[in-house]
Design an enzyme around this catalytic site. Sequence first.
Site: not given
Length: 156
Positions: A43, A51, A85
Site C-alpha cells: 500500500r 476507490e 499489507r
Amino acid sequence: MRILLVLLLAASCQAETIHGRVERVVDGDTVVLVIDAEKIKIRLEGIDAPEMDQPFGREAKAALQMAVDGRAVYVCVKERDKYGRLVGVILADATDINARMVMLGFAWHCKFFNKSPLLAKLEAKARSQKRGLWEKGEPVAPWDWRYKQKKKRKLK
C-alpha cells in the site's frame, strides 16, 4: 546509479528496504510485488487514491500501472497495516511513485497519517492547476466515499 539510489533509500528509510517486480496494480494506491516467487501486497504510504467505483478510480489505477506495472522497484517499508499489507514508499528508477501520484492529481495526500510537506505542496499544486481528479471542482475524498458506502450498506 542504482547502487547510489539503494544506498540513499536505505539511509532515509526508517525500516527495511525491499526490492521486487510489480506483478499487478490493484488500484491507484496498492500493488502486488513479487520477491523470490513470493507475492506481497504493498500500500503506497501517505496517499489515498479514489476507490475503483469512485470517479477517477480507474484513471488513478491506469496512472499507477503506467508508472510501475511489470517494473523492478524498491520499497521503503514503513509499517504493516490492519489488512496485513506492507505500507511504504515505492521508487521506480529515481522516481518517488507516491509523490508522482499526488503530483499528477491521481491521489490525495493523507494528511492525518502523513505529515510530509512535499506531499502537501504537491497536492496543493495539483489542485491549483486542476490536474487529474481536481479538473472538475471538489472531488469526494476516498475516506469520505468509503464512509458513505459503508453507511449505505448498513441501511440496506
